[in-house]
Design a protein around this motif. Structure first.
Motif, PDB file in Angstrom:
ATOM      1  N   ILE A 165       1.591 -50.651 -77.833  1.00 35.43           N
ATOM      2  CA  ILE A 165       2.204 -50.729 -79.210  1.00 35.43           C
ATOM      3  C   ILE A 165       1.360 -49.734 -79.904  1.00 35.43           C
ATOM      4  O   ILE A 165       1.841 -49.203 -80.875  1.00 35.43           O
ATOM      5  N   CYS A 215       2.154 -46.082 -80.397  1.00 39.00           N
ATOM      6  CA  CYS A 215       3.366 -45.796 -80.921  1.00 39.00           C
ATOM      7  C   CYS A 215       2.972 -44.938 -82.326  1.00 39.00           C
ATOM      8  O   CYS A 215       3.818 -44.259 -82.980  1.00 39.00           O
ATOM      9  N   PRO A 225       8.998 -46.178 -77.950  1.00 40.84           N
ATOM     10  CA  PRO A 225       9.713 -47.251 -77.950  1.00 40.84           C
ATOM     11  C   PRO A 225       8.528 -48.461 -78.282  1.00 40.84           C
ATOM     12  O   PRO A 225       7.550 -48.479 -77.917  1.00 40.84           O
ATOM     13  N   ILE A 256       6.611 -52.136 -77.796  1.00 43.13           N
ATOM     14  CA  ILE A 256       6.356 -52.714 -76.691  1.00 43.13           C
ATOM     15  C   ILE A 256       5.509 -54.084 -77.572  1.00 43.13           C
ATOM     16  O   ILE A 256       4.974 -53.965 -78.241  1.00 43.13           O
ATOM     17  N   THR A 290       9.843 -55.133 -73.482  1.00 45.43           N
ATOM     18  CA  THR A 290      10.248 -54.088 -74.404  1.00 45.43           C
ATOM     19  C   THR A 290      11.671 -54.685 -74.995  1.00 45.43           C
ATOM     20  O   THR A 290      12.023 -55.801 -74.589  1.00 45.43           O
ATOM     21  N   GLU A 291      12.250 -53.841 -75.892  1.00 43.10           N
ATOM     22  CA  GLU A 291      13.623 -54.452 -76.396  1.00 43.10           C
ATOM     23  C   GLU A 291      14.700 -54.720 -75.295  1.00 43.10           C
ATOM     24  O   GLU A 291      15.499 -55.683 -75.698  1.00 43.10           O
ATOM     25  N   LEU A 335       8.848 -49.367 -69.280  1.00 41.72           N
ATOM     26  CA  LEU A 335       8.783 -48.028 -69.682  1.00 41.72           C
ATOM     27  C   LEU A 335       8.082 -47.361 -68.498  1.00 41.72           C
ATOM     28  O   LEU A 335       6.780 -47.642 -68.372  1.00 41.72           O
ATOM     29  N   GLY A 351       5.464 -52.653 -69.902  1.00 37.70           N
ATOM     30  CA  GLY A 351       6.792 -53.556 -70.516  1.00 37.70           C
ATOM     31  C   GLY A 351       7.118 -54.204 -69.142  1.00 37.70           C
ATOM     32  O   GLY A 351       8.413 -54.549 -69.130  1.00 37.70           O
ATOM     33  N   PRO A 390      11.501 -43.810 -70.850  1.00 37.92           N
ATOM     34  CA  PRO A 390      10.979 -44.301 -72.160  1.00 37.92           C
ATOM     35  C   PRO A 390      12.000 -43.664 -73.028  1.00 37.92           C
ATOM     36  O   PRO A 390      11.996 -44.125 -74.243  1.00 37.92           O
TER      37      PRO A 390
END
Ligand SMILES: Cc1cc2nc3c(=O)[nH]c(=O)nc-3n(C[C@H](O)[C@H](O)[C@H](O)COP(=O)(O)OP(=O)(O)OC[C@H]3O[C@@H](n4cnc5c(N)ncnc54)[C@H](O)[C@@H]3O)c2cc1C
Length: 372
Positions: A192, A195, A201, A203, A302-303, A308, A323, A358
């Motif tokens: 994360i 990012c 995205p 994590i 992940t969401e 990813l 992820g 990703p």
């Protein structure tokens, strides 16, 4: 070609191994020690077909086969041993309130107490296996080293981009620029942090607690439990007896905030005591054994629940592999092999990476970063 891998968990170790196997010059940068996070504290349970029917099916099946191959080949070539063994897996119900001895037992296990009852056989030695995750991760890193990879302790603090922002050229490690032809973000839930450096995205880290007992059961089945607690709730710990005479139990997930430093992860207050009480509900014998480790770790999610695995969108030379949620140990080998293929050959013949692209998820806004 020089590849720099950020993170020395199972994903970083497997990626380093398969890259080194292809003759690539690899350096792994690890902040707190190889396998110091979830990759050293997980269950190490592997299943052939438990991801069937999901986007993970092919990756998981291929990785399950690679685990068997690696245990055999690296055992023979380099005398590496991480306790890999094929096992039977059972579902067990237990209660902190009631004695379940009166229920007809499908197969009695003498290391379970009267409040536990074998409910079903949910995996056979052909479909389920286990290993020691710390020894596996360190073993894969050792195998990578023997093929020329280097592992260095350091904190990745950023990524340098070319002037037009389209190419990743270096990682910033402890304040120093470390140029590379390709960079792989494999920092588990700490990915994360990347990012803020790359269009990635989100994590997130979900915490889990575990205890390792010095306890060697009379049989080595892995157990998935459903325990009725004194408060009338259901808890689902997992129990993995290991080849070295210890038994691992994990459970009690939490959303507690993750620290920036992986070495600072601590158990939630009362969680380890709670896990010991749950142990006593199904195996009083195990609960009174010596505790060798009590610990917590964060698994990366992940969401959309899928990992990813692939190139970072819009930036050449940057890749991400993270992820994997509850299946990172299982999917480490197939992920590492696919990453090595992707970086060196541009694609992989072994698995379909499209579901893990990703770019399928929106970029995470780094202003929302919330770590301790
Ligand atoms: C309780 C529990 C039980 C589990 N049981 C199983 C199981 O039975 N089977 C299974 O398949 N999976 C299991 N998992 C999931 C599995 O453990 C994870 O998916 C996997 O370990 C993630 O590996 P990783 O390499 O992505 O991340 P990690 O293991 O988190 O490794 C990331 C590494 O990056 C390093 N790092 C962080 N920040 C930096 C930085 N700035 N610079 C350099 N390095 C950095 C960290 O120190 C760490 O070593 C379990 C997870 C938990 C929490």
């Amino acid at each position: 070609m020089h590849v720099l891998i950020c993170g020395g968990g199972v994903i970083g170790a497997c990626t380093a191994y398969y890259l080194a196997h292809k003759g690539v010059d690899v350096t792994v940068i690890e902040r707190s020690g190889v396998a110091n996070a979830a990759s050293g504290k997980s269950g190490g349970f592997l299943a052939l077909d438990w991801c069937d029917g999901s986007e993970m099916e092919l990756l998981a099946r291929h990785s399950f086969a690679l685990h068997q191959e690696l245990a055999t080949e690296l055992g023979r070539e380099l005398q590496l041993d991480w306790g890999y063994r094929q096992v039977e897996t059972l579902s067990v119900v237990a209660s902190q309130q009631r004695d379940l001895q009166s229920l007809a037992r499908q197969s009695a296990l003498d290391w379970l107490g009267p409040a536990a009852h074998v409910h079903d056989r949910i995996g056979s030695p052909a479909t389920t296996a286990q290993l020691d995750p710390e020894r596996f991760t360190k073993g894969m890193m050792d195998a990578a080293r023997q093929k020329g990879a280097q592992v260095q302790v350091g904190t990745v603090e950023g990524i340098e981009l070319s002037e037009d922002g389209q190419l990743a050229t270096a990682a910033i490690v402890d304040g120093e620029s470390r140029p590379a032809d390709a960079l792989v973000i494999a920092m588990g839930p700490w990915s994360i942090l990347a990012c803020a450096w790359l269009p990635l995205p989100g994590i997130f880290g979900i915490k889990g607690h575990s205890i390792i007992y010095r306890f060697e059961p009379s049989s080595n089945q892995t157990l998935f439990l459903e325990i009725e607690t004194t408060e009338g709730q259901i808890e689902n710990p997992e129990v993995v007896p290991r080849a070295d005479g210890t038994t691992y139990i994990c459970g009690l997930s939490s959303q507690a905030l993750m620290p920036v430093d992986p070495a600072s992860v601590e158990s939630d207050e009362g969680a380890i005591e709670r896990l010991r009480e749950l142990t006593a509900a199904f195996s009083p014998q195990m609960a009174t054994s010596q505790v060798l480790a009590s610990q917590a770790c964060h698994r990366p999610v992940t969401e959309d629940g899928l990992p990813l695995i692939g190139a970072v969108p819009e930036v050449g030379g940057a890749y991400v592999a993270t992820g994997h949620g509850v299946w990172g140990m299982l999917n480490g080998p197939a992920t590492g092999q696919a990453m090595a293929d992707l970086i060196v050959d541009g694609s992989t013949p072994h698995v379909d990476l499209a579901p893990f692209n990703p770019g399928r998820l929106a970029r995470f806004d780094p202003d929302r970063l919330n770590l301790r």
